[in-house]
Motif scaffolding. Sequence first.
Motif, PDB file in Angstrom:
ATOM      1  N   THR A  84       0.830  -1.211   0.000  1.00 25.60           N
ATOM      2  CA  THR A  84       0.000   0.000   0.000  1.00 25.60           C
ATOM      3  C   THR A  84       0.862   1.257   0.000  1.00 25.60           C
ATOM      4  O   THR A  84       0.623   2.200  -0.773  1.00 25.60           O
ATOM      5  CB  THR A  84      -0.922   0.004   1.227  1.00 25.60           C
ATOM      6  N   LEU A  85       1.884   1.282   0.848  1.00 17.34           N
ATOM      7  CA  LEU A  85       2.750   2.463   0.953  1.00 17.34           C
ATOM      8  C   LEU A  85       3.522   2.706  -0.339  1.00 17.34           C
ATOM      9  O   LEU A  85       3.584   3.836  -0.837  1.00 17.34           O
ATOM     10  CB  LEU A  85       3.718   2.295   2.121  1.00 17.34           C
ATOM     11  N   ASN A  86       4.119   1.649  -0.893  1.00 22.73           N
ATOM     12  CA  ASN A  86       4.887   1.814  -2.124  1.00 22.73           C
ATOM     13  C   ASN A  86       3.991   2.246  -3.276  1.00 22.73           C
ATOM     14  O   ASN A  86       4.407   3.028  -4.138  1.00 22.73           O
ATOM     15  CB  ASN A  86       5.606   0.511  -2.465  1.00 22.73           C
ATOM     16  N   GLY A  87       2.754   1.750  -3.289  1.00 22.00           N
ATOM     17  CA  GLY A  87       1.824   2.191  -4.321  1.00 22.00           C
ATOM     18  C   GLY A  87       1.481   3.667  -4.190  1.00 22.00           C
ATOM     19  O   GLY A  87       1.406   4.392  -5.186  1.00 22.00           O
ATOM     20  N   GLN A  88       1.285   4.125  -2.958  1.00 26.40           N
ATOM     21  CA  GLN A  88       0.979   5.538  -2.737  1.00 26.40           C
ATOM     22  C   GLN A  88       2.157   6.425  -3.126  1.00 26.40           C
ATOM     23  O   GLN A  88       1.982   7.487  -3.719  1.00 26.40           O
ATOM     24  CB  GLN A  88       0.612   5.771  -1.264  1.00 26.40           C
ATOM     25  N   LEU A  89       3.364   5.989  -2.800  1.00 23.93           N
ATOM     26  CA  LEU A  89       4.547   6.812  -3.062  1.00 23.93           C
ATOM     27  C   LEU A  89       4.882   6.885  -4.551  1.00 23.93           C
ATOM     28  O   LEU A  89       5.350   7.915  -5.031  1.00 23.93           O
ATOM     29  CB  LEU A  89       5.745   6.262  -2.289  1.00 23.93           C
ATOM     30  N   ASN A  90       4.646   5.805  -5.274  1.00 24.27           N
ATOM     31  CA  ASN A  90       5.078   5.736  -6.671  1.00 24.27           C
ATOM     32  C   ASN A  90       3.975   6.022  -7.675  1.00 24.27           C
ATOM     33  O   ASN A  90       4.278   6.328  -8.834  1.00 24.27           O
ATOM     34  CB  ASN A  90       5.675   4.347  -6.957  1.00 24.27           C
ATOM     35  N   ASN A  91       2.718   5.931  -7.251  1.00 22.53           N
ATOM     36  CA  ASN A  91       1.615   6.110  -8.197  1.00 22.53           C
ATOM     37  C   ASN A  91       0.737   7.311  -7.891  1.00 22.53           C
ATOM     38  O   ASN A  91      -0.174   7.619  -8.655  1.00 22.53           O
ATOM     39  CB  ASN A  91       0.742   4.845  -8.226  1.00 22.53           C
ATOM     40  N   THR A  92       0.980   7.994  -6.771  1.00 23.80           N
ATOM     41  CA  THR A  92       0.194   9.168  -6.413  1.00 23.80           C
ATOM     42  C   THR A  92       1.139  10.251  -5.903  1.00 23.80           C
ATOM     43  O   THR A  92       2.344  10.044  -5.789  1.00 23.80           O
ATOM     44  CB  THR A  92      -0.841   8.846  -5.315  1.00 23.80           C
ATOM     45  N   ASN A  93       0.561  11.380  -5.578  1.00 20.14           N
ATOM     46  CA  ASN A  93       1.330  12.476  -4.983  1.00 20.14           C
ATOM     47  C   ASN A  93       1.207  12.498  -3.464  1.00 20.14           C
ATOM     48  O   ASN A  93       1.606  13.475  -2.818  1.00 20.14           O
ATOM     49  CB  ASN A  93       0.863  13.816  -5.561  1.00 20.14           C
ATOM     50  N   ASN A  94       0.645  11.444  -2.888  1.00 21.37           N
ATOM     51  CA  ASN A  94       0.465  11.396  -1.439  1.00 21.37           C
ATOM     52  C   ASN A  94       1.812  11.368  -0.727  1.00 21.37           C
ATOM     53  O   ASN A  94       2.732  10.642  -1.128  1.00 21.37           O
ATOM     54  CB  ASN A  94      -0.340  10.158  -1.052  1.00 21.37           C
ATOM     55  N   ALA A  95       1.925  12.159   0.325  1.00 25.49           N
ATOM     56  CA  ALA A  95       3.144  12.203   1.130  1.00 25.49           C
ATOM     57  C   ALA A  95       2.929  11.418   2.422  1.00 25.49           C
ATOM     58  O   ALA A  95       1.805  11.299   2.912  1.00 25.49           O
ATOM     59  CB  ALA A  95       3.524  13.648   1.435  1.00 25.49           C
ATOM     60  N   ILE A  96       4.012  10.887   2.975  1.00 22.42           N
ATOM     61  CA  ILE A  96       3.911   9.969   4.112  1.00 22.42           C
ATOM     62  C   ILE A  96       5.056  10.226   5.082  1.00 22.42           C
ATOM     63  O   ILE A  96       6.190  10.499   4.683  1.00 22.42           O
ATOM     64  CB  ILE A  96       3.954   8.499   3.644  1.00 22.42           C
ATOM     65  N   THR A  97       4.740  10.133   6.375  1.00 18.11           N
ATOM     66  CA  THR A  97       5.755  10.140   7.432  1.00 18.11           C
ATOM     67  C   THR A  97       5.605   8.855   8.233  1.00 18.11           C
ATOM     68  O   THR A  97       4.490   8.483   8.615  1.00 18.11           O
ATOM     69  CB  THR A  97       5.592  11.355   8.356  1.00 18.11           C
ATOM     70  N   ILE A  98       6.712   8.174   8.482  1.00 22.36           N
ATOM     71  CA  ILE A  98       6.683   6.899   9.204  1.00 22.36           C
ATOM     72  C   ILE A  98       7.539   7.020  10.465  1.00 22.36           C
ATOM     73  O   ILE A  98       8.681   7.484  10.409  1.00 22.36           O
ATOM     74  CB  ILE A  98       7.211   5.748   8.327  1.00 22.36           C
ATOM     75  N   PHE A  99       6.962   6.604  11.592  1.00 22.25           N
ATOM     76  CA  PHE A  99       7.712   6.458  12.832  1.00 22.25           C
ATOM     77  C   PHE A  99       8.040   4.972  12.988  1.00 22.25           C
ATOM     78  O   PHE A  99       7.157   4.172  13.314  1.00 22.25           O
ATOM     79  CB  PHE A  99       6.910   6.969  14.029  1.00 22.25           C
ATOM     80  N   ALA A 100       9.280   4.605  12.734  1.00 19.84           N
ATOM     81  CA  ALA A 100       9.676   3.196  12.707  1.00 19.84           C
ATOM     82  C   ALA A 100      10.293   2.783  14.037  1.00 19.84           C
ATOM     83  O   ALA A 100      11.359   3.283  14.400  1.00 19.84           O
ATOM     84  CB  ALA A 100      10.671   2.962  11.575  1.00 19.84           C
ATOM     85  N   PRO A 101       9.660   1.856  14.770  1.00 24.69           N
ATOM     86  CA  PRO A 101      10.261   1.374  16.015  1.00 24.69           C
ATOM     87  C   PRO A 101      11.447   0.453  15.714  1.00 24.69           C
ATOM     88  O   PRO A 101      11.396  -0.363  14.808  1.00 24.69           O
ATOM     89  CB  PRO A 101       9.120   0.603  16.692  1.00 24.69           C
ATOM     90  N   SER A 102      12.478   0.590  16.478  1.00 26.65           N
ATOM     91  CA  SER A 102      13.656  -0.263  16.322  1.00 26.65           C
ATOM     92  C   SER A 102      13.355  -1.654  16.880  1.00 26.65           C
ATOM     93  O   SER A 102      12.343  -1.881  17.555  1.00 26.65           O
ATOM     94  CB  SER A 102      14.853   0.348  17.038  1.00 26.65           C
ATOM     95  N   ASP A 103      14.242  -2.596  16.593  1.00 24.71           N
ATOM     96  CA  ASP A 103      14.071  -3.948  17.122  1.00 24.71           C
ATOM     97  C   ASP A 103      14.105  -3.951  18.648  1.00 24.71           C
ATOM     98  O   ASP A 103      13.387  -4.723  19.295  1.00 24.71           O
ATOM     99  CB  ASP A 103      15.167  -4.863  16.573  1.00 24.71           C
ATOM    100  N   SER A 104      14.925  -3.101  19.240  1.00 27.40           N
ATOM    101  CA  SER A 104      14.981  -3.026  20.703  1.00 27.40           C
ATOM    102  C   SER A 104      13.673  -2.498  21.278  1.00 27.40           C
ATOM    103  O   SER A 104      13.285  -2.850  22.397  1.00 27.40           O
ATOM    104  CB  SER A 104      16.143  -2.137  21.141  1.00 27.40           C
TER     105      SER A 104
END
Length: 260
Positions: A84-104
């Motif tokens: 879903t995210l890759n489709g939004q980034l590559n096929n639309t103008n939608n912008a995204i911010t992700i807060f990625a938790p680390s493994d710890s």
Amino acid sequence: MHQALVGSSNTSHFIQKQTKMVPQFLFSFSFILSFLLYCPPTLAQSPAAAPGPAGPANVTKILEKGGQFSVFTRLLKATREDVTLNGQLNNTNNAITIFAPSDSAFSSLKPGTLNSLNDQEKAELVQFHIIPQYLSSSQFQTVSNPLTTQAGSGGRLELNVTTAGNSVNITTGLTNTSVSGTIYTDNQLAVYQVDKVLLPVDIFTPKPPPPAPAPEKTKKGSKSAESPDTAVDNSGAVTLNVLDNAVFFGVGIVAVIFSL
């Protein structure tokens, strides 16, 4: 005089020798020039090729390159949110911010936390870490709270961001953490590292009970409205019966008097 003749002879011999060397030099120079002209592909392979244009954005590859986001990457793939995210980034103008938790960050959760979630809740947990807008590090200071997440709107699915100097703090109602680093950023996608998993209230607290059904006021009102009419009708019927009996009794008395 003899020395002059000898010197003249040596000079002549030197000139003749140099004259003979000129064709040899010209031949060598021609050979080298021909080699350079007819063999350019071999020489052109020596320098490193210039990098081509950047490929399409791929969230999981960005996280894999970060090196410490394997659990979050697996969740993205398991829930198909990466597609879903890759489709939004590559096929639309939608912008995204992700807060990625680390493994710890995932390691600090209570044992069995992720295993206790069903597929829908896992998808909601991943979506809760995604903001459907691009936020640069400077925009955190002016962003309006609460922030709507990809999981939905409403207090149980939103989070708040505050800043103190260069620190960016995130609160969900259950989790308090801060942004500890920038993984990736461009004009459409920003990925930041957080050291705690953002727990949404909607998943990790009991859901409120559904509201009780409203009482049927319309039926009760119609019954109460009918009762006065019924009372009037009954009282009217009683009154008519009394009058009828009185008239009948009076007629009987008059008949008895005249019969005397």
